[in-house]
Design a protein around this motif. Structure first.
Motif, short mmCIF file in Angstrom:
data_model
loop_
_atom_site.label_atom_id
_atom_site.label_comp_id
_atom_site.label_asym_id
_atom_site.label_seq_id
_atom_site.Cartn_x
_atom_site.Cartn_y
_atom_site.Cartn_z
N ASP A 45 42.60 41.29 36.30
CA ASP A 45 42.23 39.88 36.43
C ASP A 45 40.77 39.72 36.00
O ASP A 45 39.86 40.18 36.69
CB ASP A 45 42.43 39.44 37.89
N LYS A 46 40.55 39.09 34.87
CA LYS A 46 39.19 38.97 34.31
C LYS A 46 38.26 38.15 35.20
O LYS A 46 37.04 38.24 35.05
CB LYS A 46 39.25 38.37 32.91
N ASP A 47 38.80 37.38 36.11
CA ASP A 47 37.97 36.60 37.02
C ASP A 47 37.67 37.35 38.32
O ASP A 47 36.88 36.88 39.14
CB ASP A 47 38.66 35.27 37.36
N LYS A 50 35.95 42.83 40.56
CA LYS A 50 36.15 44.26 40.34
C LYS A 50 37.06 44.51 39.13
O LYS A 50 37.70 45.56 39.03
CB LYS A 50 36.69 44.92 41.61
N TYR A 51 37.07 43.55 38.23
CA TYR A 51 37.85 43.66 36.99
C TYR A 51 37.48 44.97 36.28
O TYR A 51 36.33 45.31 36.12
CB TYR A 51 37.54 42.46 36.09
N GLY A 52 38.52 45.71 35.87
CA GLY A 52 38.31 46.96 35.16
C GLY A 52 38.17 48.17 36.07
O GLY A 52 38.00 49.29 35.58
#
Length: 147
Positions: A45-47, A50-52
């Motif tokens: 979730d790019k929003d 803790k994306y990635g």
């Protein structure tokens, strides 16, 4: 995509191996080095802040500190069935003595640690590998694929 991440911890623990036929029958200590490797799906979730990540390294640190480091650090481990007349003063003279159900070998300590971590990790995180290093050249390893 599944990846693995690892974090390394160290702590001081003393132990004695009752009935052992060598030096380790005496109370002695080690600087243990614990490597914990987990696996999981990346947060996609790019929003999400803790994306990635699979899990925040700080979250791993919190779990391992509570379940392992706080339990083992600066603790004396003695097997519960050790004759108490020999160690009676040890149990009362020090604040952090753990009379374990198991012989406190590196291998048995590692099994205890793996069990604690498996219970404490979030459901979406899989414990893949744990290494407990007793000295620079001696260690025990646990692999999820072997179990």
């Amino acid at each position: 995509m599944k990846l693995r991440v690892s974090k390394i911890f160290d702590f001081e623990t003393a132990h004695a191996l009752w009935g052992y036929d060598g030096k380790c029958a005496n109370i002695h200590g080690h600087t243990y080095v614990l490597t914990v490797t987990i696996s999981g799906d990346l947060i996609d979730d790019k929003d999400h802040p803790k994306y990635g990540m699979i899990i925040d390294f700080g979250d791993i640190k919190t779990i391992v500190k509570k379940e392992i480091v706080d339990v083992y650090d600066h603790c004396l481990l003695i097997r519960k069935n050790t004759p108490h007349e020999k160690y009676a003063d040890v149990e009362t003279a020090f604040k952090k003595v753990w009379c374990t159900e198991f012989q406190p070998t590196c291998e048995n300590m590692l099994i205890d640690m793996v069990e604690r971590l498996q219970k404490a990790l979030p459901d979406n995180i899989e414990l893949k590998y744990v290494k407990l290093q007793e000295t620079r050249s001696s260690y025990a390893e646990w692999f999820a694929g072997d179990n």
